[in-house]
Design a protein around this motif. Structure first.
Motif, short mmCIF file in Angstrom:
data_model
loop_
_atom_site.label_atom_id
_atom_site.label_comp_id
_atom_site.label_asym_id
_atom_site.label_seq_id
_atom_site.Cartn_x
_atom_site.Cartn_y
_atom_site.Cartn_z
N ALA A 99 -0.19 1.07 -5.57
CA ALA A 99 -1.43 1.85 -5.42
C ALA A 99 -2.43 1.10 -4.56
CB ALA A 99 -2.02 2.13 -6.80
N LEU A 100 -2.53 -0.22 -4.75
CA LEU A 100 -3.44 -1.02 -3.93
C LEU A 100 -2.97 -1.05 -2.47
CD1 LEU A 100 -4.19 -3.96 -6.39
CD2 LEU A 100 -5.73 -2.11 -5.73
N ALA A 101 -1.65 -1.06 -2.26
CA ALA A 101 -1.13 -1.03 -0.90
C ALA A 101 -1.48 0.29 -0.22
CB ALA A 101 0.39 -1.23 -0.92
N LEU A 102 -1.34 1.39 -0.94
CA LEU A 102 -1.69 2.69 -0.38
C LEU A 102 -3.19 2.77 -0.10
CD1 LEU A 102 0.48 5.00 -2.67
CD2 LEU A 102 0.91 4.44 -0.28
N PHE A 103 -4.01 2.27 -1.03
CA PHE A 103 -5.46 2.32 -0.87
C PHE A 103 -5.92 1.45 0.30
CE2 PHE A 103 -9.82 0.98 -1.74
CZ PHE A 103 -10.43 2.19 -2.05
N SER A 104 -5.29 0.28 0.45
CA SER A 104 -5.73 -0.65 1.48
C SER A 104 -5.38 -0.18 2.89
CB SER A 104 -5.15 -2.05 1.23
OG SER A 104 -3.74 -2.06 1.35
N MET A 105 -4.68 0.93 3.01
CA MET A 105 -4.50 1.54 4.33
C MET A 105 -5.81 2.12 4.85
SD MET A 105 -0.89 3.57 3.93
CE MET A 105 0.68 2.71 3.77
N PHE A 106 -6.74 2.38 3.93
CA PHE A 106 -7.99 3.04 4.30
C PHE A 106 -9.23 2.18 4.03
CE2 PHE A 106 -4.83 6.07 2.73
CZ PHE A 106 -4.63 6.85 3.86
N PRO B 88 -5.88 -9.72 -2.38
CA PRO B 88 -6.37 -9.75 -1.00
C PRO B 88 -6.85 -8.35 -0.61
CG PRO B 88 -3.98 -9.69 -1.03
CD PRO B 88 -4.42 -9.85 -2.46
N ASP B 89 -7.64 -8.29 0.43
CA ASP B 89 -8.19 -6.99 0.84
C ASP B 89 -7.11 -6.05 1.36
OD1 ASP B 89 -10.79 -7.31 0.07
OD2 ASP B 89 -11.49 -8.07 2.00
N HIS B 90 -6.01 -6.61 1.87
CA HIS B 90 -4.98 -5.76 2.45
C HIS B 90 -3.61 -6.12 1.86
CE1 HIS B 90 -7.81 -4.11 5.32
NE2 HIS B 90 -8.22 -5.34 5.57
N PHE B 91 -3.06 -5.17 1.10
CA PHE B 91 -1.72 -5.30 0.55
C PHE B 91 -0.72 -4.73 1.55
CE2 PHE B 91 -3.97 -6.30 -3.14
CZ PHE B 91 -3.13 -6.58 -4.22
N PRO C 113 -10.60 -1.84 1.85
CA PRO C 113 -10.17 -3.06 1.17
C PRO C 113 -9.71 -2.79 -0.26
CG PRO C 113 -12.17 -3.48 2.40
CD PRO C 113 -11.94 -1.99 2.45
N ALA C 114 -8.59 -3.37 -0.64
CA ALA C 114 -8.04 -3.16 -1.98
C ALA C 114 -9.00 -3.64 -3.06
CB ALA C 114 -6.69 -3.87 -2.10
N SER C 115 -9.78 -4.68 -2.77
CA SER C 115 -10.70 -5.20 -3.78
C SER C 115 -11.75 -4.17 -4.18
CB SER C 115 -11.38 -6.47 -3.27
OG SER C 115 -12.09 -6.22 -2.07
N TRP C 116 -12.06 -3.24 -3.31
CA TRP C 116 -13.00 -2.18 -3.68
C TRP C 116 -12.46 -1.35 -4.83
CZ3 TRP C 116 -15.14 0.32 1.50
CH2 TRP C 116 -15.76 -0.67 2.26
#
Length: 479
Positions: free
Chosen positions: A60-67, A35-38, A69-72
């Motif tokens: 890592a995806l959870a940290l990234f999705s703060m800024f 999903p886009d947001h973890f 979409p994780a899919s990016w």
């Protein structure tokens, strides 16, 4: 033109394999749920009811999705890793970069893992040729950065540790240290978790499987043989795997022309030998899983075959002119439909995550009585995206061919019993703050939000800065 063709060839190869990841949307297929947001939840950082199988990846995806979409990030990592595989094939090749690059990017291991939804395992397999090539050339910083990318998943971290340590020249001990450090986000939770008690069926369900016309050993030799027979391109099930034996013949013919092949040969012997041994002696694996924490990582022993990829790539990279076309043709003919088969990975309409529900839960652990961690989607069963977004009591039950392989977690069973009895006090004691039925919160308790063990994953995420900084400091001292 001679300087341009390797780049053009690499772009073609990468596009053929990763084209689904260039499309917009969220990814959902079998074991891949992006999903886009973890959620910033314990499960994404190695805690929770189940073994830490998806760390540091999900953290890592959870940290990234703060800024963003994780899919990016998944798109960038997948496409970038495939490009690194092409570069690694080019560096490992002695006289025939075309077949070496083709095998590094397009091989049964990678395709089958992608079809199972193991995108980060495929990333690790793609990184191995690049890790081996840079380590053999003494480029320690590049090798370590490649190991970092591969270590997104526990399997990748283990493969990168072995590959980097075996192929490093003059810096083997520090490479081993870097590899172990990169694995700490899953090693520490694994050591703290109790060992598994697998049944014979639980081990057999994940054993390598024979593909049409080549048998189990032939499948492993050709870098195929994943445990799930459904995660194969259709061509591998009707005899095209025979062309993989032609690829294996090209590898055998190329060994004698390799320069200093010992490290890569040792990798291949380790990968093929261990995967074959664990297939032939499943009781040994079951005993290890019962007494050794973290050994459940080896239950899917087919993953170890990836260690043979750098050797195979380097060997076909020595082909003489008369064999190069044969090698390239066989690489593609062993699964001629791989690119179209990968279309199932493309973003599709999937069960969306209710952002309002996530907000209502506000980080509390939820119990979903009707959700077991898997959902049905057209053509397959997939990981429930809610397991990535909210803290929840995980079932962990796994059924293969109608037989329960992994029983539900004790906490899930206890939560079911407490909810059926209406015992909210028991749910609160278990740390459950809300019960969700049909997408709505139907009961709450005063249970506190669970602590999130984010330190290890965050340290892992910043490790490239340390690696590059250490390299710069070392160069400065040498001057």
């Amino acid at each position: 033109m001679p300087r341009v063709w390797p780049l053009v060839w690499a772009v073609i190869l990468v596009a053929l394999v990763t084209w689904p990841f260039a499309m917009p949307g969220e990814f959902l297929w079998r074991d891949m749920a992006v999903p886009d947001h973890f959620g910033f939840i314990p499960e994404n950082f190695g805690a929770g009811d189940l073994p830490a199988r998806n760390v540091p990846q999900d953290g890592a995806l959870a940290l990234f999705s703060m800024f963003a979409p994780a899919s990016w990030l998944v798109r960038a990592v997948v496409i970038g890793a495939a490009g690194c595989a092409a570069a690694g094939g080019w560096m490992l090749a002695k006289s025939a970069p075309a077949p070496a690059m083709a095998l590094a990017v397009v091989n049964p291991f990678v395709v089958e893992r992608l079809l199972q939804g193991h995108w980060s395992v495929a990333v690790a397999a793609w990184m191995l040729p690049a890790i081996a090539a840079t380590a053999l050339r003494g480029h320690r910083t590049w090798a370590w950065l490649g190991m970092f990318v591969a270590s997104l998943t526990p399997t990748g971290g283990l493969l990168a540790l072995v590959c980097g340590t075996v192929t490093a020249r003059g810096f083997r001990l520090p490479t081993a240290g870097v590899g172990v450090a990169l694995c700490l986000p899953w090693i520490i939770p694994g050591v703290l978790s109790p060992p598994l008690s697998p049944s014979p069926a639980a081990v057999a369900a994940f054993a390598p499987r024979a593909e049409s016309s080549v048998g189990t050993l032939g499948s492993l030799l050709t870098l195929g043989g994943i445990w799930n027979a459904a995660a194969l391109p259709p061509s591998r099930q009707v005899g095209f795997a025979l062309f993989g034996l032609v690829v294996a013949l090209c590898v055998a013919l190329g060994v004698r022309r390799m320069d200093r092949p010992l490290p890569l040969v040792l990798l291949a012997i380790t990968g093929w030998g261990l995967s074959g041994a664990l297939w032939l002696y499943p009781d040994t694996l079951a005993a290890a899983m019962e007494h050794l924490p973290g050994s459940g990582l080896l239950r899917d022993s087919h993953k170890l075959v990836a260690l043979a990829i750098p050797f195979c790539v380097a060997a076909v990279g020595t082909m003489q002119a008369s064999w190069r076309v044969v090698a390239v043709a066989a690489i593609f003919l062993q699964m001629p439909d791989f690119s179209s088969a990968l279309g199932v990975l493309a973003p599709r309409p999937a069960e969306t995550i209710n952002a309002r529900l996530v907000g209502q839960l506000s980080g509390r652990t939820a119990f979903f009585p009707e959700r077991t961690g898997l959902i049905d989607i057209p053509g397959a069963v997939a990981v429930d995206p809610y397991t990535k977004a909210v803290s929840m009591v995980h079932s962990g039950q796994l059924t293969v061919d109608g037989e329960v392989i992994d029983p539900p977690s004790p906490r899930f069973v206890a939560a079911q019993a407490a909810w059926a009895a209406g015992d909210m006090g028991k749910l609160e004691e278990m740390g459950i703050g809300a019960v969700v039925v049909d997408g709505a919160v139907v009961a709450t308790t005063a249970a506190a939000r669970p602590a999130v063990p984010w330190v290890l994953t965050t340290a892992w995420a910043f490790s490239p800065v340390l690696l590059v900084g250490a390299a710069a400091y070392r160069r400065a001292r040498q001057r």
